[in-house]
Write an enzyme that holds these catalytic residues in place. Sequence first.
Site, PDB file in Angstrom:
ATOM      1  CE  LYS A  78      42.315  32.142  38.292  1.00 51.75           C
ATOM      2  NZ  LYS A  78      42.296  31.777  39.710  1.00 51.75           N
TER       3      LYS A  78
HETATM    4  C1  E4P Z   1      39.993  33.309  41.544  1.00 52.17           C
HETATM    5  O1  E4P Z   1      40.031  32.630  40.542  1.00 52.17           O
HETATM    6  C2  E4P Z   1      40.891  33.164  42.692  1.00 52.17           C
HETATM    7  O2  E4P Z   1      41.399  31.851  42.748  1.00 52.17           O
HETATM    8  C3  E4P Z   1      40.201  33.360  44.001  1.00 52.17           C
HETATM    9  O3  E4P Z   1      38.825  33.595  43.845  1.00 52.17           O
HETATM   10  C4  E4P Z   1      40.900  34.223  44.965  1.00 52.17           C
HETATM   11  O4  E4P Z   1      40.133  34.298  46.142  1.00 52.17           O
HETATM   12  P1  E4P Z   1      40.721  34.799  47.546  1.00 52.17           P
HETATM   13  O5  E4P Z   1      40.740  36.281  47.497  1.00 52.17           O
HETATM   14  O6  E4P Z   1      39.728  34.285  48.543  1.00 52.17           O
HETATM   15  O7  E4P Z   1      42.086  34.195  47.680  1.00 52.17           O
END
Ligand code: E4P
Length: 218
Positions: A83
């Site tokens: 990521k």
């Molecule tokens: C995506 O890959 C992120 O890990 C995640 O969906 C973030 O979500 P949040 O906004 O609930 O922290």
Amino acid sequence: MRLFLDTADVEEIRKGVELGVISGVTTNPSLVARVKRPLKEVVREICALVPGPVSAEVLARDTAGMVEEARQLAAIAPNVVVKIPITEEGLRAVKALAGEGIATNVTLVFSPNQALLAALAGATYVSPFVGRLDDVGADGMEVVRTTVSIFRQYGFSTQVIAASIRHPMHVVAAAQAGAPVATLPYGVLMQMLRHPLTDVGIERFLADWAKVGIAPGS
Ligand code: E4P
């Protein structure tokens, strides 16, 4: 459409995979911090549990640091996806990693333009954050809809992961938008599964059957 779990909690992942509906996992530094374990150790364990892609995020903010961390994460298991945040440095890293055959998931995407740039740089996945956009009064799902349609129009191989999913209707909307993947917390997966009328129906069937006094299975 595929569903990924957005968690670093190994027990949640084990339970999700056992249900036969989870084909990947996404994590982020906040989720890994929550389980209070070293990143590489957790990623190794998750990769052994899940046959599909497992996203693990770099912490470096410069291109060279991101590429170096990405190589180390990718070496953990063949299903690791790295990521990378959508920044100038991140885009350069995505391009370099695509050249090395390392899969990437470009994260913290809040507009179709950011998603387009990620795809052009060679990202394997892009993650528009639906819930966080909704939180600030924008229409998060609109970014998913527009991005999916742009990628279709040009035949990009980059896949959209509807991320920052907060409730079951987000999943329905992501499916309607044609998102190939939605990544969701374990709690939302359970909310998708349960319905009070299902529970009432099971109780009623069992009660009716009990009235006849014939043993189940006979
Ligand atoms: C995506 O890959 C992120 O890990 C995640 O969906 C973030 O979500 P949040 O906004 O609930 O922290």
